[in-house]
Write a protein that holds these residues in place. Structure first.
Motif, PDB file in Angstrom:
ATOM      1  N   GLY A   1       2.942  11.030   8.008  1.00  0.00           N
ATOM      2  CA  GLY A   1       1.652  10.473   8.409  1.00  0.00           C
ATOM      3  C   GLY A   1       1.726   8.998   8.745  1.00  0.00           C
ATOM      4  N   GLU A   2       2.797   8.315   8.279  1.00  0.00           N
ATOM      5  CA  GLU A   2       2.961   6.879   8.537  1.00  0.00           C
ATOM      6  C   GLU A   2       4.398   6.596   8.967  1.00  0.00           C
ATOM      7  OE1 GLU A   2      -0.066   4.615   5.595  1.00  0.00           O
ATOM      8  OE2 GLU A   2       1.659   5.532   4.597  1.00  0.00           O
ATOM      9  N   ARG A   3       4.845   7.287   9.996  1.00  0.00           N
ATOM     10  CA  ARG A   3       6.244   7.173  10.421  1.00  0.00           C
ATOM     11  C   ARG A   3       6.618   5.741  10.780  1.00  0.00           C
ATOM     12  NH1 ARG A   3       9.610  11.280  11.259  1.00  0.00           N
ATOM     13  NH2 ARG A   3       8.860  13.422  11.419  1.00  0.00           N
ATOM     14  N   GLU A   4       5.741   5.068  11.514  1.00  0.00           N
ATOM     15  CA  GLU A   4       6.059   3.719  11.947  1.00  0.00           C
ATOM     16  C   GLU A   4       6.212   2.791  10.748  1.00  0.00           C
ATOM     17  OE1 GLU A   4       2.814   3.017  14.596  1.00  0.00           O
ATOM     18  OE2 GLU A   4       3.905   3.767  16.346  1.00  0.00           O
ATOM     19  N   LEU A   5       5.323   2.926   9.776  1.00  0.00           N
ATOM     20  CA  LEU A   5       5.396   2.086   8.591  1.00  0.00           C
ATOM     21  C   LEU A   5       6.679   2.346   7.818  1.00  0.00           C
ATOM     22  CD1 LEU A   5       4.205   0.083   6.588  1.00  0.00           C
ATOM     23  CD2 LEU A   5       2.888   1.953   5.582  1.00  0.00           C
ATOM     24  N   THR A   6       7.099   3.609   7.713  1.00  0.00           N
ATOM     25  CA  THR A   6       8.318   3.945   6.983  1.00  0.00           C
ATOM     26  C   THR A   6       9.525   3.275   7.630  1.00  0.00           C
ATOM     27  OG1 THR A   6       7.360   6.087   6.390  1.00  0.00           O
ATOM     28  CG2 THR A   6       9.731   5.832   6.093  1.00  0.00           C
ATOM     29  N   PHE A   7       9.597   3.313   8.954  1.00  0.00           N
ATOM     30  CA  PHE A   7      10.710   2.657   9.653  1.00  0.00           C
ATOM     31  C   PHE A   7      10.650   1.150   9.465  1.00  0.00           C
ATOM     32  CE2 PHE A   7      12.241   0.284  13.303  1.00  0.00           C
ATOM     33  CZ  PHE A   7      13.554   0.730  13.387  1.00  0.00           C
ATOM     34  N   VAL A   8       9.466   0.570   9.655  1.00  0.00           N
ATOM     35  CA  VAL A   8       9.328  -0.884   9.568  1.00  0.00           C
ATOM     36  C   VAL A   8       9.685  -1.373   8.168  1.00  0.00           C
ATOM     37  CG1 VAL A   8       7.662  -2.798   9.684  1.00  0.00           C
ATOM     38  CG2 VAL A   8       7.659  -1.042  11.453  1.00  0.00           C
ATOM     39  N   TYR A   9       9.371  -0.581   7.142  1.00  0.00           N
ATOM     40  CA  TYR A   9       9.716  -0.994   5.779  1.00  0.00           C
ATOM     41  C   TYR A   9      11.227  -1.217   5.660  1.00  0.00           C
ATOM     42  CZ  TYR A   9      10.254  -1.101   0.744  1.00  0.00           C
ATOM     43  OH  TYR A   9      10.593  -1.488  -0.529  1.00  0.00           O
ATOM     44  N   TYR A  10      12.007  -0.261   6.112  1.00  0.00           N
ATOM     45  CA  TYR A  10      13.455  -0.410   6.012  1.00  0.00           C
ATOM     46  C   TYR A  10      13.976  -1.549   6.881  1.00  0.00           C
ATOM     47  CZ  TYR A  10      14.376   3.865   3.316  1.00  0.00           C
ATOM     48  OH  TYR A  10      14.446   4.809   2.326  1.00  0.00           O
ATOM     49  N   ALA A  11      13.422  -1.679   8.087  1.00  0.00           N
ATOM     50  CA  ALA A  11      13.957  -2.623   9.060  1.00  0.00           C
ATOM     51  C   ALA A  11      13.507  -4.055   8.827  1.00  0.00           C
ATOM     52  CB  ALA A  11      13.572  -2.188  10.481  1.00  0.00           C
ATOM     53  N   GLU A  12      12.315  -4.257   8.263  1.00  0.00           N
ATOM     54  CA  GLU A  12      11.726  -5.599   8.237  1.00  0.00           C
ATOM     55  C   GLU A  12      11.408  -6.118   6.840  1.00  0.00           C
ATOM     56  OE1 GLU A  12      11.951  -7.018  10.922  1.00  0.00           O
ATOM     57  OE2 GLU A  12      11.662  -5.617  12.576  1.00  0.00           O
ATOM     58  N   ILE A  13      11.879  -5.473   5.793  1.00  0.00           N
ATOM     59  CA  ILE A  13      11.560  -5.921   4.434  1.00  0.00           C
ATOM     60  C   ILE A  13      12.016  -7.360   4.204  1.00  0.00           C
ATOM     61  CG2 ILE A  13      13.697  -4.944   3.519  1.00  0.00           C
ATOM     62  CD1 ILE A  13      10.393  -5.040   1.613  1.00  0.00           C
TER      63      ILE A  13
ATOM     64  N   ARG B   1       0.827  -1.196   0.000  1.00  0.00           N
ATOM     65  CA  ARG B   1       0.000   0.000   0.000  1.00  0.00           C
ATOM     66  C   ARG B   1       0.871   1.260   0.000  1.00  0.00           C
ATOM     67  NH1 ARG B   1      -5.013   0.228   3.982  1.00  0.00           N
ATOM     68  NH2 ARG B   1      -5.402  -1.590   2.680  1.00  0.00           N
ATOM     69  N   ALA B   2       1.923   1.267   0.823  1.00  0.00           N
ATOM     70  CA  ALA B   2       2.812   2.429   0.872  1.00  0.00           C
ATOM     71  C   ALA B   2       3.560   2.611  -0.442  1.00  0.00           C
ATOM     72  CB  ALA B   2       3.804   2.267   2.020  1.00  0.00           C
ATOM     73  N   ALA B   3       4.021   1.508  -1.047  1.00  0.00           N
ATOM     74  CA  ALA B   3       4.749   1.595  -2.310  1.00  0.00           C
ATOM     75  C   ALA B   3       3.854   2.107  -3.431  1.00  0.00           C
ATOM     76  CB  ALA B   3       5.321   0.225  -2.671  1.00  0.00           C
ATOM     77  N   ASP B   4       2.614   1.646  -3.441  1.00  0.00           N
ATOM     78  CA  ASP B   4       1.684   2.096  -4.475  1.00  0.00           C
ATOM     79  C   ASP B   4       1.362   3.578  -4.316  1.00  0.00           C
ATOM     80  OD1 ASP B   4       1.581  -0.389  -5.639  1.00  0.00           O
ATOM     81  OD2 ASP B   4      -0.263  -1.009  -4.639  1.00  0.00           O
ATOM     82  N   ARG B   5       1.328   4.046  -3.061  1.00  0.00           N
ATOM     83  CA  ARG B   5       1.068   5.475  -2.829  1.00  0.00           C
ATOM     84  C   ARG B   5       2.177   6.328  -3.451  1.00  0.00           C
ATOM     85  NH1 ARG B   5       3.352   8.375   0.874  1.00  0.00           N
ATOM     86  NH2 ARG B   5       3.806   6.653   2.286  1.00  0.00           N
ATOM     87  N   VAL B   6       3.419   5.907  -3.286  1.00  0.00           N
ATOM     88  CA  VAL B   6       4.539   6.649  -3.867  1.00  0.00           C
ATOM     89  C   VAL B   6       4.479   6.586  -5.388  1.00  0.00           C
ATOM     90  CG1 VAL B   6       7.053   6.777  -4.030  1.00  0.00           C
ATOM     91  CG2 VAL B   6       5.974   6.258  -1.826  1.00  0.00           C
ATOM     92  N   SER B   7       4.168   5.414  -5.920  1.00  0.00           N
ATOM     93  CA  SER B   7       4.081   5.257  -7.377  1.00  0.00           C
ATOM     94  C   SER B   7       2.995   6.135  -7.980  1.00  0.00           C
ATOM     95  CB  SER B   7       3.803   3.788  -7.739  1.00  0.00           C
ATOM     96  OG  SER B   7       4.851   2.951  -7.345  1.00  0.00           O
ATOM     97  N   ALA B   8       1.844   6.160  -7.307  1.00  0.00           N
ATOM     98  CA  ALA B   8       0.693   6.877  -7.850  1.00  0.00           C
ATOM     99  C   ALA B   8       0.935   8.373  -7.950  1.00  0.00           C
ATOM    100  CB  ALA B   8      -0.540   6.609  -6.990  1.00  0.00           C
ATOM    101  N   ALA B   9       1.863   8.907  -7.160  1.00  0.00           N
ATOM    102  CA  ALA B   9       2.110  10.353  -7.165  1.00  0.00           C
ATOM    103  C   ALA B   9       2.980  10.800  -8.329  1.00  0.00           C
ATOM    104  CB  ALA B   9       2.764  10.765  -5.848  1.00  0.00           C
TER     105      ALA B   9
END
Length: 417
Positions: free
Chosen positions: A322-334, A286-294
């Motif tokens: 707006g999604e700080r936790e998700l941004t961190f988790v993406y880098y740490a847990e991919i 969902r986060a990746a698609d948000r960046v793509s869509a912009a």
């Protein structure tokens, strides 16, 4: 009578094909090889995703041979993590011949040394950036102390070079500089060492000599939006990311997620997601698609690449805040996402970075595509690093300041567009 001499038999092809006994000698640097292989594995797959057997297979040795050098996986992990943090601290020690040099040469020498150390340890540095929180408390304190001492040296040199800066601005600029350097552990863009070092040096100097927007009043915290209890799939995503951010993905069970979302049992989670890993993948997608869509609308509405890139920077910062936790988790847990989903996510990220990099080259045609991609990765990593090291809610880490720093890294200068 002398015995007749045996006539030498001519060599044949069959003789050449005869198996030779191979004597395998243990390399003198076997321990160093083990440490390097384990650090790379921990950085790529996560501490909990790697076994001693995995590390042994990378080196083509038995796990028994591995245990002769290290008593446990944690011993390996600890040694390499602390080696990397110690190398960071060592890199900021000035040589004697620069002890009395003016501030600017001392700062530039320190910057070059940190960059060289980071490039030399690039393949294993992801361990330090994203996996070190799995160290035991005493070891983690040691690691943080070493990193803080390195940061303080850079901060003190910046104070000498730019006495006009206050403590808050120095902290932000020093942290942004170290983030830009450390970001090379998050990707695999290939280029010659000298080219990479020169590029990072230029970006870091631009950051250190930039001016930040004034620190304004702390932004109002937006009221939390309650997710209706009927939207269980949304609630599960939100609660899971909160738990992964707080405890780390391996330390959160499906039962924990179910309880946090108000579900009666873990079996209820499987009505929405096949596994904990697929739940993580859904949030990342969902986060990746948000960046793509912009990207498309920003380019279509802009008068040129600089304006388009500025729009993307602002949208990215706003979404990440707006999604700080998700941004961190993406880098740490991919690394914990199922392989097939991880491939999809990596491809989306690669395409997004390429589109940003095209805009960077449009503004700075002297850069190669690879150099532009390195700068894009540095700018994106900055958003999460500033918040996690200086405090996500701190006014010195406000959106306008993060936007300015991303602009400086990508454009090589400040911009008012």
């Amino acid at each position: 009578m002398d015995a007749p001499k045996r006539r030498a038999r001519p060599a044949t092809q069959a003789d050449d094909a005869a198996p030779q006994r191979v004597v395998r000698r243990r390399p003198r640097d076997r321990r160093a090889q083990i440490a390097a292989a384990s650090a790379e594995a921990f950085g790529a797959q996560g501490y909990h995703g790697v076994s001693m057997e995995d590390i042994a297979s990378r080196l083509d040795i038995s796990s028994t041979a591995l245990y002769r050098h290290y008593p446990s996986k944690y011993a390996l992990f600890r040694e390499e993590a602390l080696r990397l943090s110690a190398a960071s601290e060592d890199s900021v020690r000035l040589p004697d011949h620069l002890a009395d040099a003016p501030p600017a040469p001392r700062l530039e020498h320190t910057l070059d040394a940190v960059i060289a150390t980071s490039i030399a340890n690039r393949r294993s540095a992801a361990l330090l950036r994203w996996q070190s929180r799995y160290l035991q408390p005493e070891d983690y304190r040691t690691l943080i102390d070493q990193l803080v001492r390195a940061y303080r040296v850079l901060n003190a040199l910046l104070a000498e070079v730019r006495p006009d800066l206050d403590g808050a601005d120095r902290a932000v600029l020093s942290t942004a500089t170290l983030s830009a350097i450390g970001s090379i552990a998050d990707h695999h863009v290939a280029m010659p060492v000298r080219t990479l070092a020169t590029l990072l040096r230029s970006a870091c100097l631009a950051v250190l000599h930039s001016d930040l927007p004034e620190v304004g009043a702390p932004p109002e915290t937006p009221a939390a939006v309650e997710i209706p209890l009927t939207f269980k799939h949304e609630l599960l995503l939100e609660r899971a990311i909160e738990l992964f951010h707080e405890r780390g993905y391996p330390n959160v069970s499906v039962e924990d997620i179910a309880a946090a979302a108000g579900l009666p049992a873990s079996s209820a989670v499987y009505r929405f997601y096949r596994s904990k890993g697929h739940l993580l993948a859904a949030a990342f997608r969902r986060a990746a698609d948000r960046v793509s869509a912009a990207i498309g609308p920003a380019i279509g509405a802009a008068a040129g690449p600089e304006q388009a890139l500025n729009t993307l920077i602002e949208l990215y910062v706003r979404g990440s805040f707006g999604e700080r936790e998700l941004t961190f988790v993406y880098y740490a847990e991919i690394s914990n996402v199922p392989p097939e989903d991880r491939t999809v996510l990596r491809n989306i990220q690669r395409l997004n970075v390429e589109e940003w990099a095209k805009l960077v080259v449009g503004v700075r045609p002297e850069l190669s595509a690879a150099e532009a991609r390195v700068l894009v990765h540095a700018a994106l990593a900055l958003v999460v690093d500033i918040g996690r090291w200086l405090g996500a809610e701190s006014p010195i880490c406000s959106q306008p300041r993060v936007i300015r720093l991303m602009q400086v890294i990508l454009f090589g200068r400040e911009t008012t567009v």
